[in-house]
Design a protein around this motif. Structure first.
Motif, PDB file in Angstrom:
ATOM      1  N   ALA A   4      31.154  26.979   5.735  1.00  0.00           N
ATOM      2  CA  ALA A   4      30.181  27.955   6.211  1.00  0.00           C
ATOM      3  C   ALA A   4      29.338  28.418   5.026  1.00  0.00           C
ATOM      4  O   ALA A   4      29.727  28.249   3.870  1.00  0.00           O
ATOM      5  CB  ALA A   4      30.892  29.144   6.851  1.00  0.00           C
ATOM      6  N   ARG A   5      28.213  29.009   5.341  1.00  0.00           N
ATOM      7  CA  ARG A   5      27.347  29.524   4.281  1.00  0.00           C
ATOM      8  C   ARG A   5      27.982  30.753   3.625  1.00  0.00           C
ATOM      9  O   ARG A   5      28.530  31.610   4.309  1.00  0.00           O
ATOM     10  CB  ARG A   5      25.978  29.911   4.857  1.00  0.00           C
ATOM     11  N   ARG A   6      27.917  30.809   2.334  1.00  0.00           N
ATOM     12  CA  ARG A   6      28.436  31.966   1.594  1.00  0.00           C
ATOM     13  C   ARG A   6      27.626  33.206   1.981  1.00  0.00           C
ATOM     14  O   ARG A   6      26.430  33.129   2.210  1.00  0.00           O
ATOM     15  CB  ARG A   6      28.327  31.719   0.097  1.00  0.00           C
ATOM     16  N   GLY A   7      28.311  34.334   2.046  1.00  0.00           N
ATOM     17  CA  GLY A   7      27.629  35.589   2.349  1.00  0.00           C
ATOM     18  C   GLY A   7      28.240  36.315   3.526  1.00  0.00           C
ATOM     19  O   GLY A   7      27.947  37.484   3.754  1.00  0.00           O
ATOM     20  N   HIS A   8      29.099  35.631   4.278  1.00  0.00           N
ATOM     21  CA  HIS A   8      29.810  36.303   5.357  1.00  0.00           C
ATOM     22  C   HIS A   8      30.917  37.156   4.727  1.00  0.00           C
ATOM     23  O   HIS A   8      31.517  36.758   3.731  1.00  0.00           O
ATOM     24  CB  HIS A   8      30.409  35.292   6.336  1.00  0.00           C
ATOM     25  N   PRO A   9      31.214  38.328   5.288  1.00  0.00           N
ATOM     26  CA  PRO A   9      32.280  39.164   4.719  1.00  0.00           C
ATOM     27  C   PRO A   9      33.618  38.429   4.689  1.00  0.00           C
ATOM     28  O   PRO A   9      33.943  37.677   5.611  1.00  0.00           O
ATOM     29  CB  PRO A   9      32.348  40.359   5.667  1.00  0.00           C
ATOM     30  N   GLN A  10      34.400  38.641   3.618  1.00  0.00           N
ATOM     31  CA  GLN A  10      35.693  37.969   3.486  1.00  0.00           C
ATOM     32  C   GLN A  10      36.596  38.267   4.674  1.00  0.00           C
ATOM     33  O   GLN A  10      37.327  37.395   5.139  1.00  0.00           O
ATOM     34  CB  GLN A  10      36.385  38.372   2.175  1.00  0.00           C
ATOM     35  N   GLU A  11      36.565  39.489   5.186  1.00  0.00           N
ATOM     36  CA  GLU A  11      37.408  39.844   6.334  1.00  0.00           C
ATOM     37  C   GLU A  11      37.069  38.974   7.542  1.00  0.00           C
ATOM     38  O   GLU A  11      37.947  38.566   8.295  1.00  0.00           O
ATOM     39  CB  GLU A  11      37.248  41.326   6.694  1.00  0.00           C
ATOM     40  N   ALA A  12      35.787  38.676   7.718  1.00  0.00           N
ATOM     41  CA  ALA A  12      35.365  37.826   8.833  1.00  0.00           C
ATOM     42  C   ALA A  12      35.862  36.395   8.633  1.00  0.00           C
ATOM     43  O   ALA A  12      36.286  35.743   9.591  1.00  0.00           O
ATOM     44  CB  ALA A  12      33.844  37.844   8.975  1.00  0.00           C
ATOM     45  N   THR A  13      35.839  35.912   7.396  1.00  0.00           N
ATOM     46  CA  THR A  13      36.307  34.554   7.121  1.00  0.00           C
ATOM     47  C   THR A  13      37.806  34.441   7.353  1.00  0.00           C
ATOM     48  O   THR A  13      38.284  33.456   7.926  1.00  0.00           O
ATOM     49  CB  THR A  13      35.928  34.141   5.688  1.00  0.00           C
ATOM     50  N   THR A  14      38.558  35.459   6.943  1.00  0.00           N
ATOM     51  CA  THR A  14      39.999  35.461   7.195  1.00  0.00           C
ATOM     52  C   THR A  14      40.271  35.509   8.694  1.00  0.00           C
ATOM     53  O   THR A  14      41.124  34.768   9.202  1.00  0.00           O
ATOM     54  CB  THR A  14      40.673  36.655   6.479  1.00  0.00           C
ATOM     55  N   ASP A  15      39.537  36.355   9.413  1.00  0.00           N
ATOM     56  CA  ASP A  15      39.677  36.444  10.869  1.00  0.00           C
ATOM     57  C   ASP A  15      39.355  35.097  11.517  1.00  0.00           C
ATOM     58  O   ASP A  15      40.073  34.642  12.414  1.00  0.00           O
ATOM     59  CB  ASP A  15      38.760  37.538  11.415  1.00  0.00           C
ATOM     60  N   LEU A  16      38.310  34.451  11.047  1.00  0.00           N
ATOM     61  CA  LEU A  16      37.930  33.129  11.561  1.00  0.00           C
ATOM     62  C   LEU A  16      39.070  32.141  11.381  1.00  0.00           C
ATOM     63  O   LEU A  16      39.453  31.436  12.328  1.00  0.00           O
ATOM     64  CB  LEU A  16      36.669  32.644  10.849  1.00  0.00           C
ATOM     65  N   ALA A  17      39.649  32.084  10.188  1.00  0.00           N
ATOM     66  CA  ALA A  17      40.741  31.145   9.919  1.00  0.00           C
ATOM     67  C   ALA A  17      41.950  31.444  10.795  1.00  0.00           C
ATOM     68  O   ALA A  17      42.562  30.526  11.360  1.00  0.00           O
ATOM     69  CB  ALA A  17      41.130  31.196   8.443  1.00  0.00           C
ATOM     70  N   LEU A  18      42.299  32.709  10.943  1.00  0.00           N
ATOM     71  CA  LEU A  18      43.446  33.075  11.789  1.00  0.00           C
ATOM     72  C   LEU A  18      43.217  32.708  13.252  1.00  0.00           C
ATOM     73  O   LEU A  18      44.103  32.162  13.920  1.00  0.00           O
ATOM     74  CB  LEU A  18      43.731  34.576  11.670  1.00  0.00           C
ATOM     75  N   ARG A  19      42.025  32.994  13.741  1.00  0.00           N
ATOM     76  CA  ARG A  19      41.716  32.692  15.145  1.00  0.00           C
ATOM     77  C   ARG A  19      41.663  31.188  15.404  1.00  0.00           C
ATOM     78  O   ARG A  19      42.130  30.706  16.441  1.00  0.00           O
ATOM     79  CB  ARG A  19      40.420  33.381  15.549  1.00  0.00           C
ATOM     80  N   LEU A  20      41.107  30.430  14.449  1.00  0.00           N
ATOM     81  CA  LEU A  20      41.071  28.974  14.603  1.00  0.00           C
ATOM     82  C   LEU A  20      42.480  28.393  14.580  1.00  0.00           C
ATOM     83  O   LEU A  20      42.801  27.481  15.355  1.00  0.00           O
ATOM     84  CB  LEU A  20      40.217  28.330  13.512  1.00  0.00           C
ATOM     85  N   SER A  21      43.330  28.909  13.709  1.00  0.00           N
ATOM     86  CA  SER A  21      44.706  28.432  13.630  1.00  0.00           C
ATOM     87  C   SER A  21      45.446  28.666  14.945  1.00  0.00           C
ATOM     88  O   SER A  21      46.115  27.763  15.464  1.00  0.00           O
ATOM     89  CB  SER A  21      45.425  29.137  12.475  1.00  0.00           C
ATOM     90  N   ALA A  22      45.331  29.869  15.494  1.00  0.00           N
ATOM     91  CA  ALA A  22      46.005  30.192  16.758  1.00  0.00           C
ATOM     92  C   ALA A  22      45.475  29.323  17.895  1.00  0.00           C
ATOM     93  O   ALA A  22      46.249  28.795  18.699  1.00  0.00           O
ATOM     94  CB  ALA A  22      45.834  31.669  17.083  1.00  0.00           C
ATOM     95  N   ALA A  23      44.155  29.157  17.957  1.00  0.00           N
ATOM     96  CA  ALA A  23      43.562  28.342  19.016  1.00  0.00           C
ATOM     97  C   ALA A  23      43.998  26.883  18.903  1.00  0.00           C
ATOM     98  O   ALA A  23      44.334  26.245  19.906  1.00  0.00           O
ATOM     99  CB  ALA A  23      42.036  28.439  18.960  1.00  0.00           C
ATOM    100  N   ALA A  24      44.011  26.356  17.683  1.00  0.00           N
ATOM    101  CA  ALA A  24      44.415  24.963  17.480  1.00  0.00           C
ATOM    102  C   ALA A  24      45.854  24.758  17.919  1.00  0.00           C
ATOM    103  O   ALA A  24      46.176  23.772  18.606  1.00  0.00           O
ATOM    104  CB  ALA A  24      44.241  24.569  16.025  1.00  0.00           C
ATOM    105  N   SER A  25      46.728  25.672  17.556  1.00  0.00           N
ATOM    106  CA  SER A  25      48.137  25.569  17.950  1.00  0.00           C
ATOM    107  C   SER A  25      48.277  25.607  19.464  1.00  0.00           C
ATOM    108  O   SER A  25      48.975  24.781  20.057  1.00  0.00           O
ATOM    109  CB  SER A  25      48.945  26.699  17.297  1.00  0.00           C
ATOM    110  N   ASP A  26      47.600  26.565  20.104  1.00  0.00           N
ATOM    111  CA  ASP A  26      47.693  26.720  21.558  1.00  0.00           C
ATOM    112  C   ASP A  26      47.118  25.514  22.303  1.00  0.00           C
ATOM    113  O   ASP A  26      47.751  24.967  23.202  1.00  0.00           O
ATOM    114  CB  ASP A  26      46.963  27.985  22.017  1.00  0.00           C
ATOM    115  N   ILE A  27      45.915  25.121  21.940  1.00  0.00           N
ATOM    116  CA  ILE A  27      45.223  24.058  22.673  1.00  0.00           C
ATOM    117  C   ILE A  27      45.854  22.695  22.422  1.00  0.00           C
ATOM    118  O   ILE A  27      46.033  21.908  23.358  1.00  0.00           O
ATOM    119  CB  ILE A  27      43.726  24.043  22.304  1.00  0.00           C
ATOM    120  N   ALA A  28      46.195  22.405  21.177  1.00  0.00           N
ATOM    121  CA  ALA A  28      46.732  21.084  20.839  1.00  0.00           C
ATOM    122  C   ALA A  28      48.229  20.974  21.076  1.00  0.00           C
ATOM    123  O   ALA A  28      48.784  19.879  21.026  1.00  0.00           O
ATOM    124  CB  ALA A  28      46.417  20.753  19.382  1.00  0.00           C
TER     125      ALA A  28
END
Length: 130
Positions: free
Chosen positions: A68-92
């Protein structure tokens, strides 16, 4: 703009799971980083089973490498990673302990799409103007 590459061993994900995962990655990224869904790219890379190892042993992890482009708040990036991880586990149907998500960033000016340098986060509307 953003790119998420999902890497697995061949045969780990069906076409239906890939489609569902791509849709959810797109939805989550667009919501967290406030970008249009059309900007989000998702790519699947399947490697031969004998080419994927975890801890030196053959494995079937689901590895998601995002950019992603630099400049997004770190908290948002951490939230993104956590949400993607949970979704990947659930869906796959892959245990969370076998999912790795890494979000990397670099300046928008380090990337070009459609022949144009990408805009800074928040400047997408101006970038879309002709």
């Amino acid at each position: 703009m953003p790119v998420h590459t999902c890497t697995t061993a061949q045969g780990t994900l069906t076409a239906e799971i890939k489609a569902a995962l791509a849709a959810e990655i797109t939805r989550i990224h667009a919501a967290v980083n406030r970008v249009p869904p059309a900007y989000v790219d998702v790519v699947f890379s399947e490697l031969p089973v004998d080419s994927v190892f975890v801890g030196g042993e053959p494995g079937r992890p689901l590895l998601i490498s995002g950019w992603a482009r630099r400049g997004h708040p770190q908290e948002a990036t951490t939230d993104l990673a956590l949400r993607l991880s949970a979704a990947a586990s659930d869906i796959a149907g892959v245990g969370w302990e076998h999912v790795l998500v890494v979000i990397q960033d670099s300046p928008a000016r380090s990337a070009v799409e459609g022949g144009r340098v990408l805009p800074e986060p928040g400047a997408e509307t101006t970038w879309l103007e002709p």
